[in-house]
Every structure is written in structure tokens, then in C-alpha cells.
Design a protein around this motif. Structure first.
Motif, PDB file in Angstrom:
ATOM      1  N   LEU A 157       0.837  -1.200   0.000  1.00  0.00           N
ATOM      2  CA  LEU A 157       0.000   0.000   0.000  1.00  0.00           C
ATOM      3  C   LEU A 157       0.872   1.249   0.000  1.00  0.00           C
ATOM      4  O   LEU A 157       0.611   2.213  -0.747  1.00  0.00           O
ATOM      5  CB  LEU A 157      -0.937  -0.005   1.204  1.00  0.00           C
ATOM      6  N   ALA A 158       1.928   1.239   0.814  1.00  0.00           N
ATOM      7  CA  ALA A 158       2.838   2.393   0.863  1.00  0.00           C
ATOM      8  C   ALA A 158       3.537   2.592  -0.479  1.00  0.00           C
ATOM      9  O   ALA A 158       3.695   3.727  -0.950  1.00  0.00           O
ATOM     10  CB  ALA A 158       3.872   2.186   1.979  1.00  0.00           C
ATOM     11  N   VAL A 159       3.925   1.489  -1.124  1.00  0.00           N
ATOM     12  CA  VAL A 159       4.599   1.578  -2.426  1.00  0.00           C
ATOM     13  C   VAL A 159       3.657   2.149  -3.482  1.00  0.00           C
ATOM     14  O   VAL A 159       4.016   3.057  -4.244  1.00  0.00           O
ATOM     15  CB  VAL A 159       5.105   0.187  -2.868  1.00  0.00           C
ATOM     16  N   VAL A 160       2.428   1.647  -3.518  1.00  0.00           N
ATOM     17  CA  VAL A 160       1.451   2.083  -4.519  1.00  0.00           C
ATOM     18  C   VAL A 160       1.138   3.567  -4.367  1.00  0.00           C
ATOM     19  O   VAL A 160       1.091   4.325  -5.341  1.00  0.00           O
ATOM     20  CB  VAL A 160       0.169   1.225  -4.409  1.00  0.00           C
ATOM     21  N   GLU A 161       0.915   3.990  -3.150  1.00  0.00           N
ATOM     22  CA  GLU A 161       0.607   5.404  -2.917  1.00  0.00           C
ATOM     23  C   GLU A 161       1.799   6.288  -3.250  1.00  0.00           C
ATOM     24  O   GLU A 161       1.645   7.407  -3.747  1.00  0.00           O
ATOM     25  CB  GLU A 161       0.171   5.607  -1.479  1.00  0.00           C
ATOM     26  N   ASP A 162       3.012   5.777  -2.992  1.00  0.00           N
ATOM     27  CA  ASP A 162       4.210   6.579  -3.247  1.00  0.00           C
ATOM     28  C   ASP A 162       4.430   6.834  -4.740  1.00  0.00           C
ATOM     29  O   ASP A 162       4.961   7.873  -5.116  1.00  0.00           O
ATOM     30  CB  ASP A 162       5.434   5.864  -2.658  1.00  0.00           C
ATOM     31  N   VAL A 163       3.998   5.876  -5.590  1.00  0.00           N
ATOM     32  CA  VAL A 163       4.180   6.064  -7.036  1.00  0.00           C
ATOM     33  C   VAL A 163       2.944   6.683  -7.684  1.00  0.00           C
ATOM     34  O   VAL A 163       2.837   6.743  -8.914  1.00  0.00           O
ATOM     35  CB  VAL A 163       4.531   4.728  -7.736  1.00  0.00           C
ATOM     36  N   GLY A 164       2.003   7.146  -6.868  1.00  0.00           N
ATOM     37  CA  GLY A 164       0.851   7.887  -7.385  1.00  0.00           C
ATOM     38  C   GLY A 164      -0.259   7.040  -7.959  1.00  0.00           C
ATOM     39  O   GLY A 164      -1.041   7.515  -8.791  1.00  0.00           O
ATOM     40  N   LEU A 165      -0.364   5.796  -7.503  1.00  0.00           N
ATOM     41  CA  LEU A 165      -1.438   4.922  -7.965  1.00  0.00           C
ATOM     42  C   LEU A 165      -2.514   4.794  -6.896  1.00  0.00           C
ATOM     43  O   LEU A 165      -2.220   4.897  -5.696  1.00  0.00           O
ATOM     44  CB  LEU A 165      -0.882   3.532  -8.315  1.00  0.00           C
ATOM     45  N   ALA A 191      -5.199   3.241  -4.231  1.00  0.00           N
ATOM     46  CA  ALA A 191      -5.148   2.078  -3.339  1.00  0.00           C
ATOM     47  C   ALA A 191      -6.027   0.938  -3.838  1.00  0.00           C
ATOM     48  O   ALA A 191      -5.777  -0.232  -3.546  1.00  0.00           O
ATOM     49  CB  ALA A 191      -5.580   2.494  -1.929  1.00  0.00           C
ATOM     50  N   ALA A 192      -7.065   1.260  -4.640  1.00  0.00           N
ATOM     51  CA  ALA A 192      -7.963   0.227  -5.171  1.00  0.00           C
ATOM     52  C   ALA A 192      -7.216  -0.765  -6.056  1.00  0.00           C
ATOM     53  O   ALA A 192      -7.713  -1.861  -6.327  1.00  0.00           O
ATOM     54  CB  ALA A 192      -9.091   0.878  -5.962  1.00  0.00           C
ATOM     55  N   LEU A 193      -6.031  -0.391  -6.497  1.00  0.00           N
ATOM     56  CA  LEU A 193      -5.224  -1.287  -7.320  1.00  0.00           C
ATOM     57  C   LEU A 193      -4.913  -2.585  -6.582  1.00  0.00           C
ATOM     58  O   LEU A 193      -4.724  -3.633  -7.204  1.00  0.00           O
ATOM     59  CB  LEU A 193      -3.919  -0.586  -7.708  1.00  0.00           C
TER      60      LEU A 193
END
Length: 476
Positions: free
Chosen positions: A43-51, A53-55
Motif C-alpha cells: 500500500l505504501a509503495v502504490v501510494e508513493d508512485v501515485g497509484l 489504493a484500489a489497485l
């Protein structure tokens, strides 16, 4: 005191983030239970790259994700196609100076979403909605691999351009020319499993649920196997689905077949003097002596036209197809293909289906839908009964082609092969085909394969486009 620029994230940190995403993918594929540490880190990685959370939510389809975030659609298209290196990038890559590691992390997250939605299908009963959602996610995987939707699993999208479109090599990215043929049959197997887990009869009896179904080869197979147990609304919905699938596949195959020109040019027939037959290049060339430098004009005193009339000899096409359970894909495709060739001028098409008994389907060859409803999938195989129907049809061997589609796991191998060799020696064109699947994979009895090779009529590869090419060559 001046502001200091933010320090870039070191390369090892990006590599670690990408590994976290892939570890979560593997954990989810092999164990449906959440791994708390991997979930929170991802979750932290996804948010950090601007994607969004639903991903990471396996219950959210790619369609829903793209609907909420339309800008992601372009990223999913060709996502897994290795980018071709630009000018001078080879040296940079070797020195590890040209990699956009942040983009690689983002790409890994998107790839994980598509793979997880397609390959983590769980267990238990499947609803019509869940099947439709999986099919949509499978379309996104095909698009990510640079293929048309349906191009890997066969059927509606199969045709020219259905294969991988990307070339080149990326960092740790496999060669698509090897990956795509391996994935196609696996996707078809997953879809077939989902269809088997669905209460198909109950779904077909409900018009609203039936409307959610998307026709596919796996679904058509189940419908054909179960058609004798359906009635009323369920049977009507089943027929509608079969009709939709047949029409869509026929449209793809018809495009390939109609590119052929049948017969050689007949120059004894004067060309029709109409504009569409005007040979502009020849007209200009033959009138070049009439060029006027003063006027800067070309004066034309004669027009030249192309010959379009063709010599055609009536050709007979005999299609024999094994309708045992392992050949359902071939049965559907060949029935449609036979109907298309039956619509060509000067082509006399006969269609025979067999298992332990042979059935002459020629009266319905122009309507593949009606033909399929008369088939009975399953049972053993005895090709000699089909040969007994096919041989009397070979009146003029030089103008006859016999296409035999089977896996050739036969009950009486020796007598069947001898009769096939006799057809070949008679002068008829004999084309053995291992299968006619859109994915191109099929198993063939090695005993027959070797003998066909020695006979000079090797078994044709299973992809339907190759059979179309062979038949067009014979009819040209």
C-alpha cells in the motif's frame, strides 16, 4: 539559508519496492489469506508512485479501476510489451544509467493487478457476473501483452494481428514470442474451469443473468454438450449465445478468406472499360510520347484497363472433422470455415463429422449455427466410417481437396492411414490438420504424424490461419 533539493530515492530502494509488489503477488496467488506485512508495505509503495489504493483490492476489476481513473487505460495497453531501446540506449542500459527505476515500480504494480485478477480465481461456485468480470480482466491482460482482446484464448479476436505486437527486450522481461503461445492455452483452461464451476442451466434460465454472459469457446463447448438437457427460455438463451459467437468468429474468418482471389486471370476476355479497372500507371507510361513541354500536359489518346475475368474450374472441398470431446474447438472453427468457403463461387463444399459414427452435415453447411446444433460432441473415434462417406465424393481427384481435422488417436489406425494414402495417390490434395484452434495448440498421435511426413503430407500446424492459407492456395 537556501532550501536544499530533495535527495533522489536510491536505486536499491526502488528495487526493494518492486520486490515487495511481486512478493505480494506471489503470496496472493498461492495463498488467498492476506499477509499483513506485505499488504501494508505494498500500500505504501502504490501510494508513493501515485497509484490508487484500489489497485490492491482483488475484488475491483480492471474495468472498474479504469472507469474511476481513466488515465490508467493508456498505461495498461501494451504494459507487458518490452520497450524497444532508443538510439544510444544500449550503452546506457549496460551501464545501468538509462533505467527509470521509479517507472519500473509503477509498472510492476500495474502488472501485478492484471496478473492477480486473471490467475487468482479461487474456488467454489461461479456466478455469471464473476465470469463476465474475469473475461473482461483477461481482455486487459491480452491488451497488456500487445494482443487483441480474445486473441490469446481464441475465438472472436483471433486473426491477423492477434499475436504480440511488441519487440525488443526490457529489464528482466521475457521474450513475448515465447511467452504468448504459452499463456494462451492456460487462459483458455482457466476460463473452461470457471464455466464448469458455474451453474450454467440456472443462469441460462434467467434472462438477466444470461445477458451477462460473454460468448467464448469454453462457454460454447459447454452449451453444445448440454443442449439436449435445455428447454424453453434456457434453450433459447443458449442458442442466442451460440449464434452470437458463430457470427463474430465468422466475421473474422471471412475477412481472411475474402482476401483470396480465386482462379487465374483470363486474358482472352476483354477487360471491362469501367473506371475501377483503369490501369493508370500503364496508361501514363504508354502515352508518355504525348507529353507537351510547352503546355506541361500529358495528352492521352488511349486508355488501358486491367483484365479482371478469371478462369475458374469447379473445386470440391471435403472437410472431415473429428467431433470427439477433445476436438470441440476444431469442430466450431471448421464448421464456420466450411460455411464461408461454401459461399465462394465454383467451390462445392461437403462437411462430414464423426466419432464412432459419421454424420453428413453438407445440407446445413451454409448455416454453421444449424450445423453445430446437429453435432454430438464426445465419444470415441473411428475415422474409417468417415472415410466411407468421403471417398465416393472424390469424382475428380485433381480438382478435390480433402481436409481431415483430428488428433488422430484412432481405433483402427492401419486401415485408416492406408485409405488416406490412397486418396493422396489418386491425385487429390490431402491436408491432415492436427487441430484448428485459435490458440494453435493441439496434440497429434505420433504414429500418424510420422507416416504423414513420409507420405509427403505433413500434419498442418494447429492455427486456423494456416489452414485458411493452404485452402486459398489450392483454390487460386
Amino acid at each position: 539559508m537556501t532550501d536544499q533539493p530533495t535527495a533522489p530515492v536510491p536505486a536499491p530502494a526502488h528495487d526493494t519496492r518492486r520486490q515487495v509488489v511481486y512478493w505480494r503477488l506471489l503470496a496472493r496467488l498461492f495463498d488467498q489469506e492476506e499477509q499483513a506485512a506485505l499488504e501494508s508495505a505494498s500500500l505504501a509503495v502504490v501510494e508513493d508512485v501515485g497509484l490508487p489504493a484500489a489497485l490492491l483490492d482483488p475484488q475491483v476489476s480492471v474495468d472498474s479501476l479504469v472507469q474511476r481513473h481513466p488515465e490508467l487505460a493508456a498505461e495498461f495497453d501494451g504494459l507487458m510489451v518490452p520497450p524497444a531501446p532508443g538510439p544510444g540506449e544500449g550503452d546506457e542500459t549496460a551501464a545501468d544509467g538509462g533505467r527509470d527505476r521509479a517507472a519500473e515500480v509503477r509498472r510492476a504494480a500495474l502488472v501485478s493487478k492484471v496478473l492477480l485478477n486473471v490467475f487468482a480465481t479461487g474456488g467454489g461456485a461461479v456466478t455469471a457476473g464473476q465470469l463476465a468480470r474475469w473475461q473482461a480482466d483477461a481482455h486487459w491482460l491480452e491488451r497488456a501483452l500487445g494482443c487483441r482482446p480474445g486473441g490469446l484464448r481464441g475465438g472472436r479476436g483471433a486473426g491477423p494481428g492477434a499475436g504480440p505486437t511488441g519487440t525488443g527486450a526490457g529489464h528482466g522481461t521475457p521474450d513475448l514470442s515465447r511467452l504468448v503461445p504459452a499463456i494462451g492455452p492456460e487462459l483458455a483452461a482457466i476460463e473452461a474451469d470457471l464455466v464448469r464451476r458455474m451453474q450454467l442451466r440456472e443462469v441460462l434460465a434467467d434472462p438477466q443473468l444470461a445477458a451477462q454472459l460473454t460468448p467464448s469457446m469454453s462457454l460454447i463447448e459447454q452449451l453444445l454438450r448440454d443442449k439436449n438437457n435445455l428447454s424453453g427460455v434456457a434453450l433459447a438463451n443458449a442458442k442466442a449465445l451460440i449464434r452470437r459467437f458463430v457470427d463474430e468468429v465468422a466475421e473474422v474468418l471471412r475477412t481472411q478468406v475474402e482476401k483470396a482471389t480465386v482462379g487465374a486471370i483470363d486474358r482472352s476476355v476483354p477487360p471491362k472499360r469501367v473506371f475501377r479497372n483503369l490501369d493508370l500507371e500503364r496508361t501514363i507510361w504508354k502515352n508518355l510520347t504525348n507529353w507537351s513541354p510547352e503546355d506541361e500536359k500529358l495528352y492521352v489518346d488511349r486508355l488501358y484497363y486491367r483484365h479482371t475475368a478469371r478462369r475458374t474450374t469447379p473445386q470440391r472441398l471435403i472437410v472431415v472433422v473429428d467431433q470427439s470431446g477433445s476436438m470441440v474447438d476444431s469442430m466450431v472453427n471448421c464448421t464456420i470455415l466450411a460455411s464461408i468457403f461454401a459461399g465462394l463461387p465454383k467451390v462445392d463444399v461437403h462437411l462430414i463429422a464423426y466419432d464412432t459414427q459419421a454424420l453428413d452435415l453438407t445440407p446445413w453447411v451454409h448455416d454453421p449455427f444449424e450445423t453445430l446444433l446437429r453435432t454430438n460432441l464426445g465419444g470415441g473415434t473411428d475415422g474409417t466410417v468417415a472415410m466411407a462417406l468421403a471417398q465416393p465424393l472424390i469424382a475428380e481427384p485433381r480438382n478435390t481437396v480433402v481436409v481431415w481435422i483430428s488428433d488422430f488417436y484412432e481405433w483402427r489406425c492401419e486401415p485408416l492411414f492406408e485409405s488416406m494414402a490412397a486418396v493422396h495417390r489418386s491425385g487429390a490434395r490431402f491436408i491432415p490438420v492436427g487441430s484448428v484452434t485459435s490458440a494453435g495448440r493441439g496434440s497429434v498421435n505420433p504414429w500418424f504424424r510420422e507416416r504423414f511426413k513420409d507420405l509427403g503430407t505433413p500434419v498442418l500446424s494447429g492455427h486456423i490461419r494456416k489452414l485458411v492459407h493452404e485452402l486459398k492456395t489450392f483454390l487460386t
